[in-house]
Design a protein around this motif. Structure first.
Motif, PDB file in Angstrom:
ATOM      1  N   SER A   1       0.866  -1.180   0.000  1.00  0.00           N
ATOM      2  CA  SER A   1       0.000   0.000   0.000  1.00  0.00           C
ATOM      3  C   SER A   1       0.898   1.222   0.000  1.00  0.00           C
ATOM      4  O   SER A   1       2.125   1.102   0.049  1.00  0.00           O
ATOM      5  N   ALA A   2       0.275   2.386  -0.018  1.00  0.00           N
ATOM      6  CA  ALA A   2       1.078   3.612   0.021  1.00  0.00           C
ATOM      7  C   ALA A   2       1.903   3.662   1.307  1.00  0.00           C
ATOM      8  O   ALA A   2       2.888   4.386   1.403  1.00  0.00           O
TER       9      ALA A   2
ATOM     10  N   LEU B   1      10.654  -9.003  -3.946  1.00  0.00           N
ATOM     11  CA  LEU B   1       9.804  -8.494  -2.880  1.00  0.00           C
ATOM     12  C   LEU B   1      10.593  -7.532  -1.997  1.00  0.00           C
ATOM     13  O   LEU B   1      10.099  -6.473  -1.601  1.00  0.00           O
ATOM     14  N   GLY B   2      11.822  -7.931  -1.689  1.00  0.00           N
ATOM     15  CA  GLY B   2      12.697  -7.074  -0.899  1.00  0.00           C
ATOM     16  C   GLY B   2      12.905  -5.738  -1.597  1.00  0.00           C
ATOM     17  O   GLY B   2      12.811  -4.673  -0.977  1.00  0.00           O
TER      18      GLY B   2
ATOM     19  N   ARG C   1      10.938  -4.342  -3.740  1.00  0.00           N
ATOM     20  CA  ARG C   1       9.679  -3.576  -3.661  1.00  0.00           C
ATOM     21  C   ARG C   1       9.564  -2.895  -2.311  1.00  0.00           C
ATOM     22  O   ARG C   1       9.132  -1.751  -2.224  1.00  0.00           O
ATOM     23  N   ALA C   2       9.926  -3.632  -1.255  1.00  0.00           N
ATOM     24  CA  ALA C   2       9.801  -3.077   0.094  1.00  0.00           C
ATOM     25  C   ALA C   2      10.676  -1.835   0.244  1.00  0.00           C
ATOM     26  O   ALA C   2      10.242  -0.814   0.789  1.00  0.00           O
ATOM     27  N   VAL C   3      11.888  -1.916  -0.284  1.00  0.00           N
ATOM     28  CA  VAL C   3      12.795  -0.771  -0.196  1.00  0.00           C
ATOM     29  C   VAL C   3      12.222   0.418  -0.968  1.00  0.00           C
ATOM     30  O   VAL C   3      12.173   1.545  -0.479  1.00  0.00           O
TER      31      VAL C   3
ATOM     32  N   ALA D   1       9.100   1.000  -1.813  1.00  0.00           N
ATOM     33  CA  ALA D   1       7.864   1.516  -1.232  1.00  0.00           C
ATOM     34  C   ALA D   1       8.155   2.328   0.022  1.00  0.00           C
ATOM     35  O   ALA D   1       7.444   3.285   0.326  1.00  0.00           O
ATOM     36  N   ALA D   2       9.206   1.954   0.744  1.00  0.00           N
ATOM     37  CA  ALA D   2       9.542   2.697   1.950  1.00  0.00           C
ATOM     38  C   ALA D   2       9.970   4.118   1.589  1.00  0.00           C
ATOM     39  O   ALA D   2       9.724   5.070   2.319  1.00  0.00           O
TER      40      ALA D   2
ATOM     41  N   PRO E   1       5.714   6.470  -1.425  1.00  0.00           N
ATOM     42  CA  PRO E   1       4.388   5.863  -1.275  1.00  0.00           C
ATOM     43  C   PRO E   1       3.806   5.395  -2.603  1.00  0.00           C
ATOM     44  O   PRO E   1       3.115   4.380  -2.660  1.00  0.00           O
TER      45      PRO E   1
ATOM     46  N   ARG F   1       5.201   3.976  -4.891  1.00  0.00           N
ATOM     47  CA  ARG F   1       5.750   2.667  -5.252  1.00  0.00           C
ATOM     48  C   ARG F   1       5.128   1.540  -4.433  1.00  0.00           C
ATOM     49  O   ARG F   1       5.382   0.372  -4.679  1.00  0.00           O
ATOM     50  N   GLY F   2       4.337   1.930  -3.419  1.00  0.00           N
ATOM     51  CA  GLY F   2       3.617   0.910  -2.663  1.00  0.00           C
ATOM     52  C   GLY F   2       2.212   0.719  -3.193  1.00  0.00           C
ATOM     53  O   GLY F   2       1.633  -0.355  -3.089  1.00  0.00           O
TER      54      GLY F   2
END
Ligand SMILES: Cc1cc2nc3c(=O)[nH]c(=O)nc-3n(C[C@H](O)[C@H](O)[C@H](O)COP(=O)(O)OP(=O)(O)OC[C@H]3O[C@@H](n4cnc5c(N)ncnc54)[C@H](O)[C@@H]3O)c2cc1C
Ligand SMILES: Cc1cc2nc3c(=O)[nH]c(=O)nc-3n(C[C@H](O)[C@H](O)[C@H](O)COP(=O)(O)OP(=O)(O)OC[C@H]3O[C@@H](n4cnc5c(N)ncnc54)[C@H](O)[C@@H]3O)c2cc1C
Lengths: 411, 503
Positions: A102-103, B403-404, B406-408, B410-411, B414, B416-417
């Motif tokens: 999510s965001a 996935l890792g 993506r997590a970086v 997105a952090a 926003p 990118r999340g």
């Protein structure tokens, strides 16, 4: 970087009528649930179904989709169910870890139980393999419904609708009401796919021609659709050469079937039933992966939203019960026999409810329960058509049964 | 009229790689592309295979460019930030007839003569250990054969060229050329159908299907390009795991193409095709009879495949220098690279393995241009700006590492999340970035070919409305001015209720 992880009792994926009902029921049964939804609003497909026709079974009155779901959302809020909006579930593991995005970032939920309520998606032009060029103006009916009803965006001015499922019929009417011209609705089968009521109200009353036994064999046009070629089909449902006719239009709307959305289920190793496209479940709506439940259109495509809500509630209750260590035993297998497209759940017990769909329309059809080669019960339906789900309550006295087969006998 | 050192005609994979190489020099370069975006021709609709080179007759230009191109690809894809997968290939024979074995052997000999060191022929049992789903008598195994996303690679090469100073003129279909200035160093005036024109000292004709016609505009006659359509079916990711690499049944003797085969895509689907059909008029329409042909062929190779797995049908057009019946065995009609007049280089008949060969062709053509323009006096190659790095958010389904990543991402951002496309897990950030692409390509297809949104199994049913929101609400476009690609491809007819709220 490993995403942060958070424990929850019940994670519900999808917030249409099924998911909302599941989350409410789980909460009422004492579990703390989280509702996950990829959209920014609750309600799923209901939000775009602005016509009346919902709630007759549940409330005895006709509501629009948004009115119908508003009641559930209110209940949900009153119960204090937590909803994570704009949260896409990317992955589900067999040990019930959900990876969500999510965001707010990418994170994980470790769930005691999971309820899958992702709804369904529409069959596309490609699924039915209509050849030709690939111009703008070819829409699935649900996507067009979304654009028009939620976004005020008009999709076209002269329309051919392929498929007479309810969504197609309702969209044919909607297009006319908004000033478009609907050249025709073409349906490959010899009977309409949607409810008789919808054929009458959406086509007959507006003078829209319904061409039964017809399909689309080619899309033409470079930038935008310029015409669609229709042809009559034979008994094998294949186009008959020489019967082609070109219909000028700028839009082709497809209402050619819905497919339960089960990408996540597959990733978690959940067994799917080829007949429904959804998971194989027992009488608690639990899949073969312990603690993972499924309901609503993700389980099988429903025609009446009221039953979706009911099914969701049952799945939510079962999930809460499972969390507390109480897993009912479902002693026998249920199989769809002659004349049935499917029967569900796939395991049940005495007094259980089975939902089914017939393969062919029939008047005065008997649903017969068979164990071995012995008939054990029968129930008569004055009318049985593939587009309407039937429900059969199993007798309480069914005992020592391993496999129950359900069949259709025409009256 | 703007003056350039080099004008490149066509932004397919060949033109884009040429432009990218040229951007490393202190040159003024322009690319004229007829379509609304790079990769509007064959480079959009093909198998995406980086061929090792054993299908081409040794010592031909095709073989040499293919072998050296294939060796360059992995590094180029890394630099461009686009996916590359060395998934390997098997070429299978099913009857075990001696003639088939002979032809399989011939591929091995061809390959070895072209310097491919890792080929071997195995029996059906060993082939099964490589591809458990495939039943065959014997197979040629090529571990180094690879796949890319042909349109992403082409677009990325063009964008890389663009951010490094090359000017792109989209929608500019070159319709005439003339010369002016001193005969020993003439300038070429190149005019597009819409009236825009440029002046250039050197020219590259990489116009694919139109390359014969463009050659004639510069006085090089005698090249007729025959369009030969290849149709494809794309299968759902749900069956993507049925093969590990490419599976090519050995094409019948005398076939001028490779026959219908199975190719994994970098996104995890299976591509079935291509068919072969010479057509009079260049049209990428698909046909019922070819659909049936492909399904039958795919099903014969991999029995679990059926109609219900099809998520997309499309076609690409081969640019052949010989008409139907004019070929005898694959590889016998070579690429034609002609410099005529001096400083004008034509690339003709760049059919398969043109995608593979493109970086090598660019590496061959660019020095020709440099020497025409004054060779050693030119500055370069220079340091470059990387545009797509890190590239579009990796699909979460690609494993823990993706996935890792993506997590970086997105952090840090926003957008990118926020996932917009359910089927391909495309984020809002990817969509916004595609909308603001440096080429200035407009429309929903520009987004599609950069992000894969609308390419998955729902074909846009879910994400089209959400992308429309961005265009209409955030970019203030009137619905009726939204386009798929060129003018005339508008998906929306306006507002439902004029004056009604957007939502
Ligand atoms: C296009 C269409 C039109 C319809 N029209 C009518 C009608 O006119 N009349 C009628 O009676 N019935 C109609 N139906 C049927 C009725 O809407 C459904 O029976 C009912 O909405 C199903 O409820 P559900 O909760 O199972 O699914 P949905 O209402 O579809 O809700 C599922 C939700 O889950 C979300 N989701 C999916 N995957 C993920 C994920 N990975 N992560 C997070 N969230 C996710 C989806 O975005 C969606 O909001 C229609 C169905 C469709 C598909
Ligand atoms: C079905 C099929 C499968 C294939 N499979 C493979 C494979 O697996 N591996 C492989 O290596 N190769 C493969 N190929 C070959 C490969 O796709 C081509 O060789 C390659 O894409 C050619 O690139 P190009 O830049 O020369 O042409 P194109 O991509 O066609 O580009 C030419 C460009 O020029 C533009 N243009 C045309 N006329 C004008 C004009 N007058 N003015 C301005 N612009 C103009 C066009 O719009 C187009 O964008 C395949 C080809 C086909 C058709």
């Amino acid at each position: 970087m490993t995403p942060p992880e958070r424990p929850v009792d019940v994670a519900v994926v999808g917030a249409g009528p099924a998911g909302i009902a599941a989350a409410v029921a789980a909460r009422r049964a004492g579990a703390r649930g989280v509702l996950l939804i990829d959209r920014d609003r609750l309600g799923g497909i209901m939000r775009q179904c602005i016509h009346a026709g919902f709630g007759i079974e549940r409330y005895g009155e006709e509501l629009t989709g948004p009115e119908y779901i508003a009641r559930d959302i209110e209940t949900m809020e009153a119960e204090g169910v937590e909803a994570m909006l704009g949260t896409m579930v990317l992955d589900l593991s067999p040990d019930r870890v959900l990876t969500v995005s999510s965001a707010g970032g990418v994170s994980r939920l470790r769930a005691g139980a999971v309820v899958l309520a992702m709804g369904c998606r529409e069959r596309t032009r490609e699924n039915v393999m209509i050849p030709g060029t690939r111009p703008a103006g070819v829409y699935t009916a649900g996507a067009a419904q979304n654009l028009m009803n939620l976004r005020n965006i008009m999709v076209g001015r002269r329309v051919v609708v392929l498929g007479s499922g309810d969504v197609g019929l309702i969209m044919a009417r909607r297009m006319v009401l908004e000033g478009a011209e609907v050249a025709c609705v073409a349906e490959v089968m010899p009977v309409p796919g949607g409810l008789a009521r919808n054929v009458r109200q959406c086509l007959d009353d507006l003078g829209i021609p319904l061409l039964l036994g017809h399909t689309a064999v080619e899309v033409r046009g470079e930038g935008r659709v310029s015409s669609v070629v229709l042809a009559r089909v034979g008994e094998d449902l294949l186009p008959v050469p020489g019967t082609e006719m070109e219909v000028e239009c700028d839009t082709l709307l497809l209402s050619v079937g819905l497919i339960p959305e089960n990408e996540l289920s597959s990733r978690a190793g959940i067994e799917l039933d080829p007949a429904t496209g959804g998971p194989v479940v027992d009488g608690s709506f639990m899949t073969n992966v312990p603690g993972v439940f499924a309901c609503g259109n993700a389980l099988h495509v429903h025609d009446v939203a009221d039953w979706v809500s009911e099914e969701g509630a049952e799945a939510g209750r079962s999930a809460a019960r499972w969390l507390s260590g109480d897993a009912p035993d479902w002693p026998f297998e249920v199989a769809a026999g002659r004349g049935l497209r499917y029967a569900l759940p796939h395991r049940s017990g005495p007094g259980g409810v089975v939902k089914l769909r017939v393969s062919e329309p029939a008047r005065d059809a008997d649903i017969v329960g068979v164990v071995g080669s012995t008939e054990v019960f029968r129930k008569r339906f004055a009318r049985a058509v593939p587009s309407e789900m039937l429900r059969v309550e199993l007798p309480e006295w069914l005992d020592n049964v391993e496999r129950l087969i359900l069949e259709v006998e025409r009256g | 009229m703007e003056a350039y050192d080099v004008a490149v005609i066509g932004a397919g994979v060949v033109g884009s790689f040429v432009a990218r190489d040229l951007s490393r020099y202190d040159l003024r370069t322009v690319v004229l592309e007829a379509g609304p975006d790079a990769a509007s021709g064959a480079s959009r609709g093909n198998s995406g295979v980086v061929h090792a080179g054993f299908f081409s007759v040794p010592s031909t230009l095709k073989a040499e460019m293919c072998v050296s191109g294939s060796r360059m690809y992995e590094g180029i894809c890394r630099d461009l930030g686009v996916p590359f997968s060395r998934c390997g290939k098997i070429v299978t024979v099913h009857s075990g007839a001696e003639s088939e074995m002979d032809r399989l052997e011939r591929l091995l000999v061809y390959g070895e003569a072209s310097g491919i060191g890792d080929l071997r022929i195995v029996d059906g049992g060993e082939a099964r250990s490589i591809e458990p789903g495939i039943d065959c008598r014997a197979a040629l195994v090529s571990p180094s054969s690879a796949i890319v996303s042909p349109y992403e690679t082409t677009i990325a090469a063009a964008e890389d060229a663009c951010v490094n100073g090359v000017r792109f003129m989209l929608g500019a279909r070159v319709s005439s050329a003339s010369r002016e200035g001193p005969p020993e160093d003439p300038a070429h005036i190149i005019t597009a159908g819409d009236g825009r024109s440029v002046r250039a000292r050197a020219v590259v004709n990489a116009a694919g299907l139109s390359s014969g016609r463009v050659a004639a505009m510069f006085g090089l006659e005698g090249f007729t390009v025959h369009p030969c359509r290849g149709e494809y079916l794309l299968l759902d990711k749900a069956v993507g795991g049925l093969i590990n690499g490419m599976v090519y049944p050995l094409a019948p003797e005398g076939e001028s193409t490779l026959g219908v085969h199975l190719t994994p895509t970098v996104a995890g689907h299976i591509l079935v095709g291509p068919t072969v059909e010479f057509i009079g008029e260049a049209s990428a329409a698909t046909t019922a009879s070819r659909h049936a042909e492909m399904l039958a062929a795919a099903h014969a190779l991999l029995p679990p495949i059926s109609k219900r797995h099809v998520i997309k049908a499309f076609a690409g057009l081969r640019a052949k220098l010989v008409p139907e019946g004019g070929t005898t065995a694959y590889g016998d009609v070579d690429f034609a690279v002609e410099e005529s007049p001096a400083g004008v280089v034509h690339l003709l008949g760049i059919e398969s393995p043109g995608l593979t060969a493109a970086p090598a062709l660019a590496g061959w053509v660019v020095p020709m241009l440099l020497s025409h323009l004054g060779g050693a006096d030119l500055k370069g190659p220079t340091d470059v700006v990387r545009y797509r790095w890190p590239y579009t958010t990796p699909p979460a389904t690609a494993g823990d590492r993706a996935l890792g990543e993506r997590a970086v991402m997105a952090a840090a951002d926003p957008d990118r999340g926020a996932v917009v496309c359910r089927c391909e897990h495309v984020t809002r950030a990817d969509i916004l970035r595609a909308l603001d692409n440096p080429l200035g390509a407009k429309g929903l297809d520009a987004v599609k070919f950069r992000t894969r949104a609308r390419m998955g199994r729902c074909q846009g049913g879910f994400c089209l409305p959400r992308i429309a929101d961005i265009l209409v609400d955030e970019r203030d476009l009137h619905p009726s001015s939204v386009r798929m690609s060129s003018a005339g491809s508008e998906p929306f007819a306006g507002w439902v209720k004029e004056g009604g709220a957007g939502r």
